[in-house]
Design a protein around this motif. Sequence first.
Motif, mmCIF file in Angstrom:
data_model
loop_
_atom_site.group_PDB
_atom_site.id
_atom_site.type_symbol
_atom_site.label_atom_id
_atom_site.label_comp_id
_atom_site.label_asym_id
_atom_site.label_seq_id
_atom_site.Cartn_x
_atom_site.Cartn_y
_atom_site.Cartn_z
ATOM 1 N N TYR A 1 -80.988 -31.407 -35.770
ATOM 2 C CA TYR A 1 -81.883 -32.133 -34.864
ATOM 3 C C TYR A 1 -81.121 -32.561 -33.606
ATOM 4 O O TYR A 1 -81.617 -32.431 -32.488
ATOM 5 C CB TYR A 1 -82.468 -33.349 -35.594
ATOM 6 N N ASP A 2 -79.906 -33.058 -33.798
ATOM 7 C CA ASP A 2 -79.082 -33.482 -32.659
ATOM 8 C C ASP A 2 -78.737 -32.303 -31.750
ATOM 9 O O ASP A 2 -78.766 -32.429 -30.525
ATOM 10 C CB ASP A 2 -77.791 -34.153 -33.150
ATOM 11 N N SER B 1 -67.891 -29.243 -33.843
ATOM 12 C CA SER B 1 -68.537 -30.544 -34.005
ATOM 13 C C SER B 1 -69.734 -30.628 -33.067
ATOM 14 O O SER B 1 -69.871 -29.822 -32.132
ATOM 15 C CB SER B 1 -67.550 -31.665 -33.680
ATOM 16 N N THR B 2 -70.573 -31.605 -33.302
ATOM 17 C CA THR B 2 -71.728 -31.818 -32.434
ATOM 18 C C THR B 2 -71.268 -32.073 -31.004
ATOM 19 O O THR B 2 -71.861 -31.560 -30.052
ATOM 20 C CB THR B 2 -72.572 -33.006 -32.943
ATOM 21 N N SER B 3 -70.198 -32.840 -30.836
ATOM 22 C CA SER B 3 -69.712 -33.135 -29.482
ATOM 23 C C SER B 3 -69.131 -31.882 -28.812
ATOM 24 O O SER B 3 -69.278 -31.701 -27.599
ATOM 25 C CB SER B 3 -68.700 -34.279 -29.483
ATOM 26 N N GLU B 4 -68.495 -31.004 -29.566
ATOM 27 C CA GLU B 4 -68.007 -29.741 -28.991
ATOM 28 C C GLU B 4 -69.176 -28.876 -28.523
ATOM 29 O O GLU B 4 -69.123 -28.264 -27.448
ATOM 30 C CB GLU B 4 -67.165 -28.973 -30.015
ATOM 31 N N ILE B 5 -70.237 -28.846 -29.312
ATOM 32 C CA ILE B 5 -71.425 -28.079 -28.926
ATOM 33 C C ILE B 5 -72.048 -28.689 -27.680
ATOM 34 O O ILE B 5 -72.425 -27.974 -26.751
ATOM 35 C CB ILE B 5 -72.424 -28.013 -30.098
ATOM 36 N N ALA B 6 -72.131 -30.019 -27.623
ATOM 37 C CA ALA B 6 -72.686 -30.706 -26.444
ATOM 38 C C ALA B 6 -71.878 -30.354 -25.203
ATOM 39 O O ALA B 6 -72.441 -30.113 -24.126
ATOM 40 C CB ALA B 6 -72.704 -32.215 -26.667
ATOM 41 N N ASN B 7 -70.559 -30.294 -25.331
ATOM 42 C CA ASN B 7 -69.692 -29.937 -24.216
ATOM 43 C C ASN B 7 -69.970 -28.507 -23.737
ATOM 44 O O ASN B 7 -70.034 -28.242 -22.529
ATOM 45 C CB ASN B 7 -68.226 -30.105 -24.614
ATOM 46 N N ILE B 8 -70.162 -27.597 -24.671
ATOM 47 C CA ILE B 8 -70.492 -26.211 -24.314
ATOM 48 C C ILE B 8 -71.837 -26.171 -23.597
ATOM 49 O O ILE B 8 -71.993 -25.488 -22.582
ATOM 50 C CB ILE B 8 -70.493 -25.310 -25.567
#
Length: 161
Positions: free
Chosen positions: A57-58, A24-31
């Motif tokens: 984009y996000d 998910s986008t949030s999992e990628i952000a966490n990484i």
Amino acid sequence: MVTEKCNTNCIYCYAKRNIRREMSTSEIANIFRKLSYSGIINLTLTGGDIFARKDWYDIISLSQYAGFGYLISTKSILEEADIVKLKQLGIPQVQFSLDSISPKVLKKIIKVGSEYVEKLKVMFEMCTKHNLNISLRTVLCKQNSNIKDIRGLCDFVNMLC
């Protein structure tokens, strides 16, 4: 590798297309946060193809927020709106993989339709219009490594310059 999805289907690709779960986008952000905290400074955003994700984009914005310099690599034909978004993000360059300009060869090695090259020309014109630099890369394999195909690719690139 932010996705296994892609808008092409290259015969030489290493992506495991049968993987169904995507971060998910949030999992990628966490990484991104963890990598940033550990001192990593550069990323290559690849896949599959980041532009096969609706949230591309996000993801790029999040990588910028985490402080990364990065390389974006794609085979996707970008629309003008996508190019404008990249420029708004401050992206100066995108690496584009182009293996041939022969529709017949491209159909064989990346499984795209005959309109791909024409759409590519329009995309490159839009990149020029919006001052988005393109770095071209090529994968040579038995289907595109003859002198005729290589010359055609070189002529195409020279025409763009």
